[in-house]
Design a protein around this motif. Sequence first.
Motif, short mmCIF file in Angstrom:
data_model
loop_
_atom_site.label_atom_id
_atom_site.label_comp_id
_atom_site.label_asym_id
_atom_site.label_seq_id
_atom_site.Cartn_x
_atom_site.Cartn_y
_atom_site.Cartn_z
N TYR A 87 3.81 -4.53 10.26
CA TYR A 87 4.70 -3.95 9.26
C TYR A 87 5.95 -4.80 9.02
CZ TYR A 87 1.92 0.35 9.48
OH TYR A 87 0.90 1.28 9.42
N GLU B 37 10.07 3.66 -0.65
CA GLU B 37 9.11 3.14 0.33
C GLU B 37 9.69 1.98 1.13
OE1 GLU B 37 6.56 4.78 1.16
OE2 GLU B 37 6.88 6.21 -0.46
N ASP C 119 -3.13 1.83 3.53
CA ASP C 119 -2.30 1.47 4.68
C ASP C 119 -2.54 0.00 5.02
OD1 ASP C 119 -0.48 1.70 6.75
OD2 ASP C 119 -1.64 3.18 7.88
N ARG D 75 0.06 4.03 -3.07
CA ARG D 75 -0.47 5.38 -2.82
C ARG D 75 0.41 6.48 -3.40
NH1 ARG D 75 0.32 5.10 3.75
NH2 ARG D 75 2.55 5.60 3.83
N PRO E 263 0.81 -1.23 0.00
CA PRO E 263 0.00 0.00 0.00
C PRO E 263 0.84 1.27 0.00
CG PRO E 263 -0.07 -1.06 2.15
CD PRO E 263 0.57 -2.03 1.20
N MET E 264 2.04 1.20 0.57
CA MET E 264 2.90 2.38 0.59
C MET E 264 3.36 2.76 -0.82
SD MET E 264 5.13 1.68 4.01
CE MET E 264 4.33 1.77 5.62
N ASP F 82 -6.02 7.24 0.04
CA ASP F 82 -4.88 6.75 0.81
C ASP F 82 -4.92 5.22 0.87
OD1 ASP F 82 -2.56 6.91 2.27
OD2 ASP F 82 -3.43 7.92 4.01
#
Length: 420
Positions: free
Chosen positions: A172, A134, A76, A49, A45-46, A74
């Motif tokens: 993460y 990223e 995340d 976006r 997702p980073m 957005d």
Amino acid sequence: MEHIQLGDGINLYLYETSQFKTITTKVFVQEELSKDKVSATALIPMILRRGTKSTPTTLELARKMEELYGSAIDADIIKIGEKQIIEFYFDMVSPKLLPNGEQILAEGLRTFGELILDPVREGQGFNQQYFAQEQFNLKNLVEGLINEKRSYAYQRALQHMCKDEPHGIYKYGDTQQIKELVNEEVFEHYQQLIRSNPVDIFIVGEGISQIPELIKEWSWHRSNLRQLRPAIVKDAGQVQEVFETRDVQQGILVMGYRANQNYLDPNYYSLVVANAILGVFPHSKLFINVRERASLAYYVGSSLDGSKGIITISAGIDPSQYDKAVEIINAQIGEMQAGKITEDELERTKIGLISGMQTMADNPASIIDRNVIGVVHGQLRSLEEVIGEIEKVTLEQVQAAANQIKLDTVYFLSGMRGDL
């Protein structure tokens, strides 16, 4: 909430309401938490976006949102039980309030679908510059967890408590795995997720009946659909104590309990109420007895993970008060197990829970977020159903739920280990 099956493993939920002046859309792509894929999933997702095929830079994407009357977009990662979920978000002014509103809505949803399904590519992977930037940002995010002491302590406690379960994995990932990620491999993983994993789309707003036809134009290319594993619900093992020293001003205590039931159990809302009596409100037992009467904690509270059936109690304490704090915290659960709960505690807690849920209905994103645990378990429940279940909970049911709660892990983060 209207449910529409858009395709294989793709569910659309429409919540028609004139309460808001916006249309809010969230898309959730579920994945199992796993040590070998967690960092790759977190990075996706980073990268996405950053831009789309038709708006390939962050600046161009931002300008596009401005053209769409200040829309927001957005992506995340969230974690529910043992699911790692990519969350995509799009919010725009209701088309009923705009000139050419239906055209603006169609353009907004086209851009949102492109963000999810048509990223900026380079060769057989993502744009390499975006990937590298990223990757660096994700590594810094994981390394920076230590600076958020409460979050760090909570995550470390889960790592020890659930060391053999996916729930112990940080959403993460870890820095070593992040550094080893390869662009083309992450892109292939992204394509597999989009093709095969469960997808849930929520839309809240007015005049949204035409949206299913617009979303049907998105190209998911579904195949080889996956059935994801349910969360593991375990009994508590032998209690383990874990001490860690860091540069902290106060000690952070996290106590993990197994409740032996989760969202799908018929008595789940008895556990919800029990946890709230224990440590959610200012009138809860932990706040009154640990913080107010004993003056042991700078803060104290409990939280319930409904997917795993895990209750965690967190408290900020002076390191020299460790033994006393653990004793008094455990005593509060012991009192509940012995039935030492008043009708006043029960009723005030129910009122607090119901009020909180009704407040969530005042925000479109919160309406969606309240349903995510239902999506993960394949069992959506309306606000009215949940309130009804909470209202029915009795003192005897709370006591029965409390008797299922067993201590599993005690974790303590302190800069003064010698004072314990």
